[in-house]
Motif scaffolding. Sequence first.
Motif, PDB file in Angstrom:
ATOM      1  N   UNK A 122       0.814  -1.198  -0.071  1.00 24.17           N
ATOM      2  CA  UNK A 122      -0.022  -0.055   0.159  1.00 24.17           C
ATOM      3  C   UNK A 122       0.907   1.007  -0.013  1.00 24.17           C
ATOM      4  N   UNK A 123       0.553   2.096  -0.909  1.00 18.44           N
ATOM      5  CA  UNK A 123       1.441   3.378  -0.984  1.00 18.44           C
ATOM      6  C   UNK A 123       0.615   4.294  -0.155  1.00 18.44           C
ATOM      7  N   UNK A 124       0.781   4.049   1.122  1.00 19.36           N
ATOM      8  CA  UNK A 124       0.064   4.827   2.139  1.00 19.36           C
ATOM      9  C   UNK A 124       1.053   4.595   3.505  1.00 19.36           C
ATOM     10  N   UNK A 125       1.054   5.635   4.185  1.00 18.05           N
ATOM     11  CA  UNK A 125       1.726   5.483   5.464  1.00 18.05           C
ATOM     12  C   UNK A 125       1.770   7.070   6.104  1.00 18.05           C
ATOM     13  N   UNK A 126       2.865   6.927   7.101  1.00 20.31           N
ATOM     14  CA  UNK A 126       3.179   8.121   7.714  1.00 20.31           C
ATOM     15  C   UNK A 126       4.544   8.231   8.422  1.00 20.31           C
ATOM     16  N   UNK A 127       5.004   9.158   8.818  1.00 20.17           N
ATOM     17  CA  UNK A 127       6.301   9.047   9.657  1.00 20.17           C
ATOM     18  C   UNK A 127       5.994   8.878  10.951  1.00 20.17           C
ATOM     19  N   UNK A 128       4.735   8.675  11.253  1.00 22.14           N
ATOM     20  CA  UNK A 128       4.353   8.101  12.768  1.00 22.14           C
ATOM     21  C   UNK A 128       4.134   6.516  12.606  1.00 22.14           C
ATOM     22  N   UNK A 129       4.314   6.072  13.770  1.00 22.00           N
ATOM     23  CA  UNK A 129       4.359   4.375  13.531  1.00 22.00           C
ATOM     24  C   UNK A 129       3.338   3.964  14.763  1.00 22.00           C
ATOM     25  N   UNK A 130       3.257   2.546  15.054  1.00 20.87           N
ATOM     26  CA  UNK A 130       2.591   1.829  16.132  1.00 20.87           C
ATOM     27  C   UNK A 130       1.081   2.073  15.793  1.00 20.87           C
ATOM     28  N   UNK A 131       0.434   0.989  16.734  1.00 25.28           N
ATOM     29  CA  UNK A 131      -0.932   0.668  16.477  1.00 25.28           C
ATOM     30  C   UNK A 131      -1.787   1.865  17.124  1.00 25.28           C
ATOM     31  N   UNK A 132      -1.413   2.728  17.812  1.00 27.91           N
ATOM     32  CA  UNK A 132      -1.919   3.786  18.462  1.00 27.91           C
ATOM     33  C   UNK A 132      -2.264   5.017  17.512  1.00 27.91           C
ATOM     34  N   UNK A 133      -1.442   4.825  16.240  1.00 35.47           N
ATOM     35  CA  UNK A 133      -1.658   5.829  15.092  1.00 35.47           C
ATOM     36  C   UNK A 133      -2.523   5.153  13.928  1.00 35.47           C
ATOM     37  N   UNK A 134      -2.926   3.803  14.148  1.00 35.19           N
ATOM     38  CA  UNK A 134      -3.609   3.158  13.085  1.00 35.19           C
ATOM     39  C   UNK A 134      -4.926   3.830  12.903  1.00 35.19           C
ATOM     40  N   UNK A 135      -5.290   4.001  11.457  1.00 39.55           N
ATOM     41  CA  UNK A 135      -6.635   4.700  11.189  1.00 39.55           C
ATOM     42  C   UNK A 135      -7.338   3.887  10.109  1.00 39.55           C
ATOM     43  N   UNK A 136      -8.679   3.851  10.032  1.00 32.57           N
ATOM     44  CA  UNK A 136      -9.503   3.210   9.173  1.00 32.57           C
ATOM     45  C   UNK A 136      -9.469   3.945   7.702  1.00 32.57           C
ATOM     46  N   UNK A 137      -8.836   5.052   7.890  1.00 34.13           N
ATOM     47  CA  UNK A 137      -8.978   5.642   6.481  1.00 34.13           C
ATOM     48  C   UNK A 137      -7.528   6.074   5.915  1.00 34.13           C
ATOM     49  N   UNK A 138      -6.452   5.180   6.297  1.00 37.30           N
ATOM     50  CA  UNK A 138      -4.992   5.415   5.996  1.00 37.30           C
ATOM     51  C   UNK A 138      -5.050   5.018   4.569  1.00 37.30           C
ATOM     52  N   UNK A 139      -5.589   3.970   3.980  1.00 33.14           N
ATOM     53  CA  UNK A 139      -5.679   3.716   2.612  1.00 33.14           C
ATOM     54  C   UNK A 139      -6.629   4.337   1.452  1.00 33.14           C
ATOM     55  N   UNK A 140      -7.384   5.328   1.990  1.00 31.58           N
ATOM     56  CA  UNK A 140      -8.296   6.272   1.238  1.00 31.58           C
ATOM     57  C   UNK A 140      -7.514   6.646   0.181  1.00 31.58           C
ATOM     58  N   UNK A 141      -8.033   6.493  -0.952  1.00 25.20           N
ATOM     59  CA  UNK A 141      -7.473   7.075  -1.938  1.00 25.20           C
ATOM     60  C   UNK A 141      -5.934   6.668  -2.579  1.00 25.20           C
ATOM     61  N   UNK A 142      -5.545   5.799  -1.729  1.00 27.92           N
ATOM     62  CA  UNK A 142      -4.041   5.359  -2.039  1.00 27.92           C
ATOM     63  C   UNK A 142      -3.931   4.472  -3.292  1.00 27.92           C
ATOM     64  N   UNK A 283       1.591  15.097 -11.209  1.00 31.66           N
ATOM     65  CA  UNK A 283       1.410  14.350 -10.274  1.00 31.66           C
ATOM     66  C   UNK A 283       0.195  14.595  -9.345  1.00 31.66           C
ATOM     67  N   UNK A 284      -0.318  15.967  -9.342  1.00 29.70           N
ATOM     68  CA  UNK A 284      -1.410  16.210  -8.882  1.00 29.70           C
ATOM     69  C   UNK A 284      -2.683  15.721  -9.605  1.00 29.70           C
ATOM     70  N   UNK A 285      -2.675  15.949 -11.226  1.00 30.26           N
ATOM     71  CA  UNK A 285      -3.585  15.051 -11.762  1.00 30.26           C
ATOM     72  C   UNK A 285      -3.827  13.597 -11.826  1.00 30.26           C
ATOM     73  N   UNK A 286      -2.620  12.754 -11.468  1.00 30.40           N
ATOM     74  CA  UNK A 286      -2.858  11.490 -11.266  1.00 30.40           C
ATOM     75  C   UNK A 286      -3.552  11.326  -9.895  1.00 30.40           C
ATOM     76  N   UNK A 287      -3.193  11.949  -9.139  1.00 31.72           N
ATOM     77  CA  UNK A 287      -3.593  11.930  -7.740  1.00 31.72           C
ATOM     78  C   UNK A 287      -5.214  12.007  -7.704  1.00 31.72           C
ATOM     79  N   UNK A 288      -5.724  13.196  -8.576  1.00 35.05           N
ATOM     80  CA  UNK A 288      -7.126  13.546  -8.489  1.00 35.05           C
ATOM     81  C   UNK A 288      -7.638  12.276  -9.285  1.00 35.05           C
ATOM     82  N   UNK A 289      -7.005  11.744 -10.299  1.00 32.20           N
ATOM     83  CA  UNK A 289      -7.616  10.646 -10.857  1.00 32.20           C
ATOM     84  C   UNK A 289      -7.952   9.475 -10.030  1.00 32.20           C
ATOM     85  N   UNK A 290      -6.886   8.964  -9.294  1.00 33.31           N
ATOM     86  CA  UNK A 290      -6.895   7.885  -8.285  1.00 33.31           C
ATOM     87  C   UNK A 290      -7.874   8.019  -7.379  1.00 33.31           C
TER      88      UNK A 290
END
Length: 296
Positions: A122-142, A283-290
Amino acid sequence: MAFNQVTIIGVGLIGGSFALALRRAGFDGIITGWGGQRSLSIALDRGIIDSVEESFNSGEICRSDLIYLACPINSIISFIETYNKQLKPGALLTDAGSTKQKICESARLHLPRSIEFIGGHPMAGSEKTGAENASADLFDGAAYIITPDEFSHPEPVAQLEVLIKELGARPITVSALHHDRAVALVSHLPQLLSTALAAAILKRGEADRLLLLSGRGFQDMTRLAASDWSIWGDIISTNRENILESISQMIGSLEEVKAALEHCDYESLKLLFKTANQAEKQCRAVKTMLESSTED
């Protein structure tokens, strides 16, 4: 969904978010987790998982239909090599590792034919780590890359594609080789550039004064410098050659910038800015398309 029980190996940011996204998508089966005690404790407290998976410690067969490997790359490889005989025949095994060739090679070498393996990232993530930062919307649009090969069967691949869409992401199929070459440039190089820039400031000996003068641009450029070596060490070591090639390309580009400055060749720099502007718009156009295709 086609799965009744799911086991997540490594219930951190990615693994925990996968579980939460599954629940949001309507999965009402059992979700178990296995890995570090701290992450498991947080995951249980937050309701990310239903229980701890005990089969791997007890030597029994894991009864899950889907096993999701969301730990560091070398830990994924170690799991495949160590616990391959404790997976239920017919189970689907997939991973979220940031490099694919080494993992896929290990899967083909060690897994029995009764286990279907499909590499994923999954091309999604954050500089934050751990289960405490897990989110149901992390993969949205990725973008969510999967790397089936000539041994993969169509039905499990289709099942995984459907699941990825239900998580809010967009499946993209490429080879493991192409994946590793691409992410070296668009993911691993940006991380190393951010790390190197942040470290260079500290090495100047006047970091406090320089940072007082920094603005949003510097913050944007160094956001990734907060990333942890415990994750990136495996990524770099398993994609070393591709990263070296990307760094060489970047050095070549910087040498061109340096040469233009030395010769007061501002027309070349102007053209470079124009090219970069076009790339950013693309890059922005591809992101919008995704994002729009995911909503559809």
